[in-house]
Enzyme design. Structure first.
Site, short mmCIF file in Angstrom:
data_model
loop_
_atom_site.label_atom_id
_atom_site.label_comp_id
_atom_site.label_asym_id
_atom_site.label_seq_id
_atom_site.Cartn_x
_atom_site.Cartn_y
_atom_site.Cartn_z
N LYS A 198 -0.93 4.49 6.72
CA LYS A 198 -0.65 3.44 5.74
C LYS A 198 -1.96 2.95 5.17
O LYS A 198 -2.83 2.48 5.91
CB LYS A 198 0.11 2.31 6.43
CG LYS A 198 0.64 1.25 5.51
CD LYS A 198 1.67 0.41 6.24
CE LYS A 198 2.12 -0.76 5.40
NZ LYS A 198 3.16 -1.56 6.08
N ASP A 201 10.78 -9.90 8.56
CA ASP A 201 11.18 -9.00 7.47
C ASP A 201 12.01 -7.85 8.01
O ASP A 201 11.80 -6.70 7.64
CB ASP A 201 9.93 -8.49 6.73
CG ASP A 201 10.27 -7.88 5.37
OD1 ASP A 201 11.38 -8.16 4.86
OD2 ASP A 201 9.44 -7.12 4.84
N GLY A 207 0.82 -1.18 0.00
CA GLY A 207 0.00 0.00 0.00
C GLY A 207 0.86 1.24 0.00
O GLY A 207 2.06 1.18 -0.25
#
Ligand code: ATP
Lengths: 258, 393
Positions: B54, B173, B37
């Site tokens: 976000k 991540d 996004g």
């Protein structure tokens, strides 16, 4: 995620007192039986879709929370029920396909369940908002596993207590009590109501165990015995409702709402 | 137009009378586009503070199906012209986890907003991120990051990660772009879109999503196809981040082998493995006994052998012999055996943090210049415009 329950959104935003629940629901008188009926339907759908117990139980909690935020006549209740299961499958990282959920739900509830997948996605979107995106649920299964060792439950007793926890999710118990209290209450339900599961202990062995229970529970400063008593009371009224409910008439009632 | 047989008709009528929470924000600009996004900078008028919003796009997955259904339908029953589609699993995770997690070193969620068929997560605004700092030093300032800054960032990252791991959450991540830093030097771990609970995974963490961890930060056991995810994968990534702070470039900058669309399973990232073993040396069964069971062990065994050159690498980065603590910590983060790799909690106690002078709360404490602010692009499209037309993602 299963960190600190006291820091969880479940504890902070989604645990209520009995009076708070009554105030929130004053408009929805037939709530308990409708909730029970839909909960049983949700279990059936979970069975058809081969869901794990944790997914179904999470869905049950979503359903109970949803009904604190929407009115019974607001939405198609079967759609809401199916959507809760779909959301739980995602929250528990066991994602079901929306299309398959809709297909099975439509088979289970013909004429009642809207057959378009996009309705499920739309409903999910609204429910996420109503649930304030709180998707992590603490169940009583883990505490039960811990205490079952401590109190030396037989496999049958453990199984029965596990099922009592499943049943508890059909009523307000998860909105009222911490997972630990629920686990203890479930264990008590089994010890009180299902003595046949004890596996043929001698009276002396039974007494020994009761001693351990009463002493150690009394000593547990973190376990609130009043809460425990209230929780057991909720269990008892749940089971009496389960026996007295007329499922066909509740189904009609829901149809009226549509 | 609302249709009568809309199963949510009464609810929607009620909902449409509620205020749109997005109206409480003034859009200040556009920050970046991520995988899932876009991120905007905005002013939260109610709290009088700057935030980052976000905005997630909705999943395309089910769309093909429902779009055709909508298109082929006669128009009388359509209440909206775009079919509803689900949210991405990544948005789900970020919503669920950011709601639950609270720690000074994890990005903090201000609100979640579901409007206009999109999900918006409102976060505190963070002026810097680690990637930006590293790039600034590499290309403009052309000098190493101050050692106090490196130690402070690393320390704060380890605190955040040890909180995640204590709560049974794997980040999966970690990389400099996901390490946010406030203007006051407080470090916050962001982007929990890949994060997962590892307490009682209902499925092996492997089966549900194939792509994890940007390849440069991917641990050896993942590269060798191991399916058992443990907190150790995050620790490897922290090692890569540490090394990148030291050298200002990714330490293992491999070429990612693309996974063909529709391919089952994963591909062996040969070039990445090659980059790793050129510095850390080819792993041996003596240092990592369970490596033998790794699916890609035969592929590794067929590759050219390399000896360990981490010491030389460290020296080449300008780290003198006095920096043994930093070299030792790096070695422990790059322990090939995930079972013996150092944990986040143990990192915090490592001599490196005892013997280095740094501030535990403010990574800019001993820094005598100011880093440039985050670059913001002007946007002329409102976050939620009058015609419900939002900037496309
Ligand atoms: N709270 C924040 N304050 C300021 N900038 C932010 C904030 N959150 C994110 N950003 C910026 O937006 C970028 C993308 O955000 P994020 O990493 O959360 O998105 P993503 O879609 O998951 O991206 P990816 O997975 O590709 O890294 C970040 O690298 C950072 O530059």
């Amino acid at each position: 995620m299963s960190g600190d329950y006291l820091e969880s959104t479940q504890h902070k935003y989604w645990t209520f007192t009995k009076n708070e629940l009554i105030n929130i629901r004053k408009l929805d008188a037939p709530y308990a039986r409708i909730r029970l009926f839909l909960g049983e339907q949700l279990n059936l759908l979970g069975l058809k879709l081969n869901c794990r117990q944790r997914v179904v139980s999470t869905a049950q909690v979503f359903l109970s929370r949803t009904f604190l935020k929407i009115r019974l006549e607001d939405m198609n209740l079967y759609l809401v029920t199916a959507t809760c299961l779909y959301m739980a499958s995602r929250a528990e990282e066991q994602q079901l396909h929306a299309r398959i959920v809709v297909r099975e739900a439509a088979k289970l509830w013909p004429r009642m369940m809207p057959t378009e997948t996009s309705y499920l996605a739309e409903c999910e979107f609204y429910l996420l908002e109503e649930l304030r995106t709180c998707l992590v649920i603490y169940h009583a299964y883990n505490p039960l596993i811990r205490i079952s060792k401590e109190y030396d439950l037989t496999p049958d007793e453990f199984q029965a207590a596990w099922e009592a926890i499943n049943d508890a999710s059909l009523c307000d118990i998860p909105l009222l009590f911490s997972p630990k209290v629920i686990a203890f209450a479930a264990m008590f339900m089994v010890l009180i109501l299902r003595p046949e599961l004890d596996g043929g202990r001698t009276p002396l062995a039974i007494k020994n165990r009761l001693d351990i229970l009463s002493v150690s529970i009394g000593r547990r400063s973190t376990l609130d015995l009043t809460q425990l008593a209230y929780c057991i009371q909720e269990f008892l009224s749940l089971y009496s409702l389960m026996e007295s409910i007329n499922r066909r008439s509740v189904a009609n009632e829901i149809e009226q709402l549509l | 137009m609302e249709s009568l047989d809309d199963p949510m008709r009464r609810y929607k009528a009620r909902r449409s009378r509620r205020a749109d929470p997005l109206q409480g924000y003034d859009l200040l600009g556009y920050i970046a586009a991520g995988t899932y996004g876009r991120v905007y900078k905005a002013l939260d008028r109610r709290h009088g503070k700057v935030v980052a919003i976000k905005k997630f796009r909705t999943e395309r997955d089910e769309r093909s199906n429902s779009t055709t259904a909508t298109a082929s339908k006669t128009t009388d029953t359509t209440s909206t012209n775009i079919a509803w589609t689900g949210l991405s699993q990544s948005a789900y995770r970020e919503l669920a986890l950011c709601r639950e997690l609270r720690n000074p070193h994890i990005v903090s969620l201000v609100a979640t907003i579901l409007r206009h068929k999109s999900v918006y997560i409102v976060f505190d605004y963070y002026e810097h991120d680690l990637l930006q700092l590293i790039q600034f030093h590499g290309s403009q300032k052309r000098q190493r990051l101050p050692s106090a800054l490196i130690a402070s960032c690393l320390y704060q990252v380890c605190e955040g990660v040890s909180y995640l791991h204590a709560n049974y959450v794997l980040h999966r991540d970690l990389k400099p772009a996901n390490i946010m830093i406030t203007a006051q030097g407080s470090v916050k771990i962001g982007d929990l879109g890949l994060a997962r609970s590892f307490r009682q995974p209902l499925q092996s963490l492997f089966t549900s999503d194939r792509v994890v961890v940007t390849v440069w930060y991917r641990s050896m056991e993942l590269l060798l196809g191991c399916r058992h995810y443990t907190p150790a994968i995050d620790m490897w990534s922290i090692g890569c981040i540490f090394a990148e702070m030291i050298s200002l470039r990714p330490i293992f900058k491999g070429e990612e082998t693309p996974v063909l669309p529709g391919a089952r399973g994963s591909v062996f990232q040969k070039d990445q493995v090659d980059k790793v073993i050129k510095i850390l040396g080819t792993p041996t069964l003596a240092e990592w006994p369970s490596m033998r069971a790794a699916p890609e062990y035969p592929s590794l065994a067929s590759m050219r052998h390399h000896r360990r050159t981490l010491n030389e690498w460290h020296r080449r980065c300008g780290m003198g012999p006095e920096a043994t603590d930093s070299l030792d910590l790096l070695g422990r983060l790059f322990d090939y055996d995930p079972d013996s790799r150092i944990s986040a909690l143990d990192c915090l106690k490592h001599p490196y943090f005892i013997n280095t002078e740094f501030d535990k709360q403010n990574c800019f404490k001993h820094v005598d210049y100011v880093y440039p602010s985050r670059r913001i692009t002007a946007v002329d499209v409102p976050l939620a415009g009058q015609k419900r037309k939002l900037p496309e993602v």
